[in-house]
Design a protein around this motif. Sequence first.
Motif, PDB file in Angstrom:
ATOM      1  N   ARG A 150       0.824  -1.202   0.000  1.00 39.66           N
ATOM      2  CA  ARG A 150       0.000   0.000   0.000  1.00 39.66           C
ATOM      3  C   ARG A 150       0.865   1.261   0.000  1.00 39.66           C
ATOM      4  NH1 ARG A 150      -3.496   1.670   5.038  1.00 39.66           N
ATOM      5  NH2 ARG A 150      -3.114  -0.505   5.539  1.00 39.66           N
ATOM      6  N   PHE A 151       1.894   1.282   0.818  1.00 42.72           N
ATOM      7  CA  PHE A 151       2.874   2.369   0.824  1.00 42.72           C
ATOM      8  C   PHE A 151       4.163   1.805   1.402  1.00 42.72           C
ATOM      9  CE2 PHE A 151       5.269   5.994   2.086  1.00 42.72           C
ATOM     10  CZ  PHE A 151       4.832   7.074   1.325  1.00 42.72           C
ATOM     11  N   CYS A 152       5.166   1.689   0.573  1.00 40.36           N
ATOM     12  CA  CYS A 152       6.467   1.173   0.993  1.00 40.36           C
ATOM     13  C   CYS A 152       7.528   1.956   0.228  1.00 40.36           C
ATOM     14  CB  CYS A 152       6.568  -0.319   0.706  1.00 40.36           C
ATOM     15  SG  CYS A 152       8.156  -1.065   1.154  1.00 40.36           S
ATOM     16  N   ILE A 153       8.036   3.012   0.861  1.00 38.99           N
ATOM     17  CA  ILE A 153       9.003   3.906   0.235  1.00 38.99           C
ATOM     18  C   ILE A 153      10.157   4.156   1.200  1.00 38.99           C
ATOM     19  CG2 ILE A 153       9.396   6.278  -0.601  1.00 38.99           C
ATOM     20  CD1 ILE A 153       6.598   6.279  -1.733  1.00 38.99           C
ATOM     21  N   GLY A 154      11.359   4.158   0.656  1.00 42.28           N
ATOM     22  CA  GLY A 154      12.532   4.541   1.428  1.00 42.28           C
ATOM     23  C   GLY A 154      13.271   5.650   0.715  1.00 42.28           C
ATOM     24  N   VAL A 155      13.717   6.658   1.461  1.00 46.03           N
ATOM     25  CA  VAL A 155      14.513   7.742   0.890  1.00 46.03           C
ATOM     26  C   VAL A 155      15.790   7.887   1.690  1.00 46.03           C
ATOM     27  CG1 VAL A 155      12.559   8.966  -0.118  1.00 46.03           C
ATOM     28  CG2 VAL A 155      13.268   9.508   2.217  1.00 46.03           C
ATOM     29  N   GLN A 156      16.878   8.191   0.999  1.00 43.14           N
ATOM     30  CA  GLN A 156      18.173   8.266   1.648  1.00 43.14           C
ATOM     31  C   GLN A 156      18.388   9.601   2.361  1.00 43.14           C
ATOM     32  OE1 GLN A 156      20.689   5.483   1.703  1.00 43.14           O
ATOM     33  NE2 GLN A 156      20.807   6.872   3.431  1.00 43.14           N
ATOM     34  N   TRP A 157      17.580  10.600   1.991  1.00 41.54           N
ATOM     35  CA  TRP A 157      17.729  11.912   2.636  1.00 41.54           C
ATOM     36  C   TRP A 157      16.784  12.020   3.841  1.00 41.54           C
ATOM     37  CZ3 TRP A 157      15.454  11.018  -2.111  1.00 41.54           C
ATOM     38  CH2 TRP A 157      14.134  11.433  -2.298  1.00 41.54           C
ATOM     39  N   HIS A 158      16.708  13.220   4.409  1.00 43.54           N
ATOM     40  CA  HIS A 158      15.910  13.452   5.623  1.00 43.54           C
ATOM     41  C   HIS A 158      14.759  14.409   5.332  1.00 43.54           C
ATOM     42  CE1 HIS A 158      18.218  11.331   8.762  1.00 43.54           C
ATOM     43  NE2 HIS A 158      19.236  11.536   7.955  1.00 43.54           N
ATOM     44  N   PRO A 159      13.628  13.877   4.835  1.00 48.58           N
ATOM     45  CA  PRO A 159      12.503  14.741   4.475  1.00 48.58           C
ATOM     46  C   PRO A 159      11.831  15.405   5.665  1.00 48.58           C
ATOM     47  CG  PRO A 159      11.843  12.445   4.333  1.00 48.58           C
ATOM     48  CD  PRO A 159      13.324  12.457   4.569  1.00 48.58           C
ATOM     49  N   GLU A 160      12.127  14.929   6.881  1.00 42.17           N
ATOM     50  CA  GLU A 160      11.511  15.530   8.062  1.00 42.17           C
ATOM     51  C   GLU A 160      11.947  16.980   8.283  1.00 42.17           C
ATOM     52  OE1 GLU A 160      15.268  13.550   9.658  1.00 42.17           O
ATOM     53  OE2 GLU A 160      13.756  13.161   8.115  1.00 42.17           O
ATOM     54  N   PHE A 161      13.008  17.411   7.569  1.00 38.14           N
ATOM     55  CA  PHE A 161      13.418  18.817   7.658  1.00 38.14           C
ATOM     56  C   PHE A 161      12.573  19.713   6.748  1.00 38.14           C
ATOM     57  CE2 PHE A 161      17.198  16.930   9.536  1.00 38.14           C
ATOM     58  CZ  PHE A 161      17.568  17.876  10.482  1.00 38.14           C
ATOM     59  N   PHE A 162      11.776  19.109   5.857  1.00 33.94           N
ATOM     60  CA  PHE A 162      10.907  19.878   4.963  1.00 33.94           C
ATOM     61  C   PHE A 162      11.672  20.968   4.216  1.00 33.94           C
ATOM     62  CE2 PHE A 162       6.671  19.103   7.485  1.00 33.94           C
ATOM     63  CZ  PHE A 162       6.646  17.799   7.031  1.00 33.94           C
ATOM     64  N   ILE A 163      12.810  20.609   3.605  1.00 35.51           N
ATOM     65  CA  ILE A 163      13.570  21.638   2.890  1.00 35.51           C
ATOM     66  C   ILE A 163      13.012  21.887   1.492  1.00 35.51           C
ATOM     67  CG2 ILE A 163      15.660  21.100   4.201  1.00 35.51           C
ATOM     68  CD1 ILE A 163      16.807  19.849   1.641  1.00 35.51           C
ATOM     69  N   SER A 164      12.030  21.088   1.070  1.00 28.20           N
ATOM     70  CA  SER A 164      11.384  21.310  -0.221  1.00 28.20           C
ATOM     71  C   SER A 164       9.912  20.948  -0.106  1.00 28.20           C
ATOM     72  CB  SER A 164      12.040  20.468  -1.318  1.00 28.20           C
ATOM     73  OG  SER A 164      11.635  19.101  -1.212  1.00 28.20           O
ATOM     74  N   GLU A 165       9.129  21.443  -1.064  1.00 30.61           N
ATOM     75  CA  GLU A 165       7.722  21.071  -1.110  1.00 30.61           C
ATOM     76  C   GLU A 165       7.561  19.588  -1.424  1.00 30.61           C
ATOM     77  OE1 GLU A 165       5.041  22.849  -0.169  1.00 30.61           O
ATOM     78  OE2 GLU A 165       6.627  24.193   0.517  1.00 30.61           O
ATOM     79  N   GLY A 166       8.569  19.014  -2.085  1.00 29.94           N
ATOM     80  CA  GLY A 166       8.543  17.580  -2.332  1.00 29.94           C
ATOM     81  C   GLY A 166       8.565  16.779  -1.046  1.00 29.94           C
ATOM     82  N   ASP A 167       9.344  17.237  -0.059  1.00 28.08           N
ATOM     83  CA  ASP A 167       9.378  16.564   1.247  1.00 28.08           C
ATOM     84  C   ASP A 167       8.003  16.614   1.900  1.00 28.08           C
ATOM     85  OD1 ASP A 167      12.073  16.020   0.952  1.00 28.08           O
ATOM     86  OD2 ASP A 167      12.741  17.715   2.167  1.00 28.08           O
ATOM     87  N   ARG A 168       7.366  17.771   1.860  1.00 21.45           N
ATOM     88  CA  ARG A 168       6.030  17.911   2.448  1.00 21.45           C
ATOM     89  C   ARG A 168       5.028  17.004   1.745  1.00 21.45           C
ATOM     90  NH1 ARG A 168       5.439  22.032   6.038  1.00 21.45           N
ATOM     91  NH2 ARG A 168       7.158  23.544   6.118  1.00 21.45           N
ATOM     92  N   ALA A 169       5.154  16.929   0.425  1.00 19.09           N
ATOM     93  CA  ALA A 169       4.241  16.083  -0.343  1.00 19.09           C
ATOM     94  C   ALA A 169       4.429  14.611   0.009  1.00 19.09           C
ATOM     95  CB  ALA A 169       4.460  16.300  -1.836  1.00 19.09           C
ATOM     96  N   LEU A 170       5.679  14.195   0.254  1.00 14.09           N
ATOM     97  CA  LEU A 170       5.948  12.808   0.631  1.00 14.09           C
ATOM     98  C   LEU A 170       5.285  12.482   1.961  1.00 14.09           C
ATOM     99  CD1 LEU A 170       7.385  10.099   0.256  1.00 14.09           C
ATOM    100  CD2 LEU A 170       9.437  11.142   1.252  1.00 14.09           C
ATOM    101  N   TYR A 171       5.420  13.367   2.926  1.00 15.42           N
ATOM    102  CA  TYR A 171       4.768  13.155   4.224  1.00 15.42           C
ATOM    103  C   TYR A 171       3.251  13.135   4.077  1.00 15.42           C
ATOM    104  CZ  TYR A 171       8.425  12.920   7.736  1.00 15.42           C
ATOM    105  OH  TYR A 171       9.470  12.493   8.517  1.00 15.42           O
ATOM    106  N   ALA A 172       2.723  14.049   3.275  1.00 14.04           N
ATOM    107  CA  ALA A 172       1.260  14.091   3.096  1.00 14.04           C
ATOM    108  C   ALA A 172       0.747  12.784   2.489  1.00 14.04           C
ATOM    109  CB  ALA A 172       0.906  15.273   2.196  1.00 14.04           C
ATOM    110  N   ALA A 173       1.484  12.247   1.522  1.00  9.76           N
ATOM    111  CA  ALA A 173       1.075  10.992   0.885  1.00  9.76           C
ATOM    112  C   ALA A 173       1.164   9.826   1.860  1.00  9.76           C
ATOM    113  CB  ALA A 173       1.941  10.722  -0.333  1.00  9.76           C
ATOM    114  N   PHE A 174       2.200   9.817   2.696  1.00 14.65           N
ATOM    115  CA  PHE A 174       2.357   8.760   3.687  1.00 14.65           C
ATOM    116  C   PHE A 174       1.206   8.808   4.702  1.00 14.65           C
ATOM    117  CE2 PHE A 174       4.194   7.802   7.979  1.00 14.65           C
ATOM    118  CZ  PHE A 174       4.253   6.432   7.839  1.00 14.65           C
TER     119      PHE A 174
END
Length: 240
Positions: A210-234
């Motif tokens: 259903r949702f199985c994604i791994g990223v090597q960076w740290h999206p929890e810092f929200f340095i881009s709108e892409g990071d926010r979108a990843l969290y929203a999708a999760f």
Amino acid sequence: MSKSTAPLIGLTLDSEEAGGYSKFPWYALRQNYCSSVSEAGGVPLVLPHEPAAVERYIDLLDGLIVTGGAFDVDPALFGADAKHESVTTKANRTQFEWAITKGMLARNKPVLGICGGQQLLNVVLGGTLIQHIPDAVPNALAHEQPNPRDQAGHSVRIAAGSRLHAIVGRDELPVNSAHHQAVDKPAPGCIVDAVAPDGVIEGIEHPDYRFCIGVQWHPEFFISEGDRALYAAFIEAAKS
């Protein structure tokens, strides 16, 4: 059926031996691991490394974030014959994260692996790791970036047609970078969805879950709108 309440998201803790914060062993987690979940609409719950509690945790949780840390997955777990001199391990943490990740996937509950969490996810699914990027990747970027972690260290190319691309809506993202290991052989069934300019794999996903994604960076810092979108999708996946 969609949940009317905010989903409960488990976050794995780091663990340290006595010294520094306490004269006794202690747990640790950066605050933004939790605040990013809250900002995205979830309820964060940190998870002590209690093997006997894994099934109960899984019963309660709507999603899992496997966090990063200054340690490595034991190379023996992915069949390596030798351990690089740079590798440090935390057996109890890895044992716990392995069990809860496998359990969440077995129930098809959403899992997001971050940095070392992506590496753990890949190994759990049957893949392997590069033990030390500087010794394995010619002309590698500075994946342990010298600038602060709330700034970008390099960019990644997002694979067209991947779920990650559909989520972030971009071909390229700026990312922060704090790792000396990376995915080597992706696990069977996994798709490489993000790659650094030097060829280092920066993102994986498994379409059978259903949702199985791994990223090597740290999206929890929200340095881009892409990071926010990843969290929203999760978080959205954890609601279903």
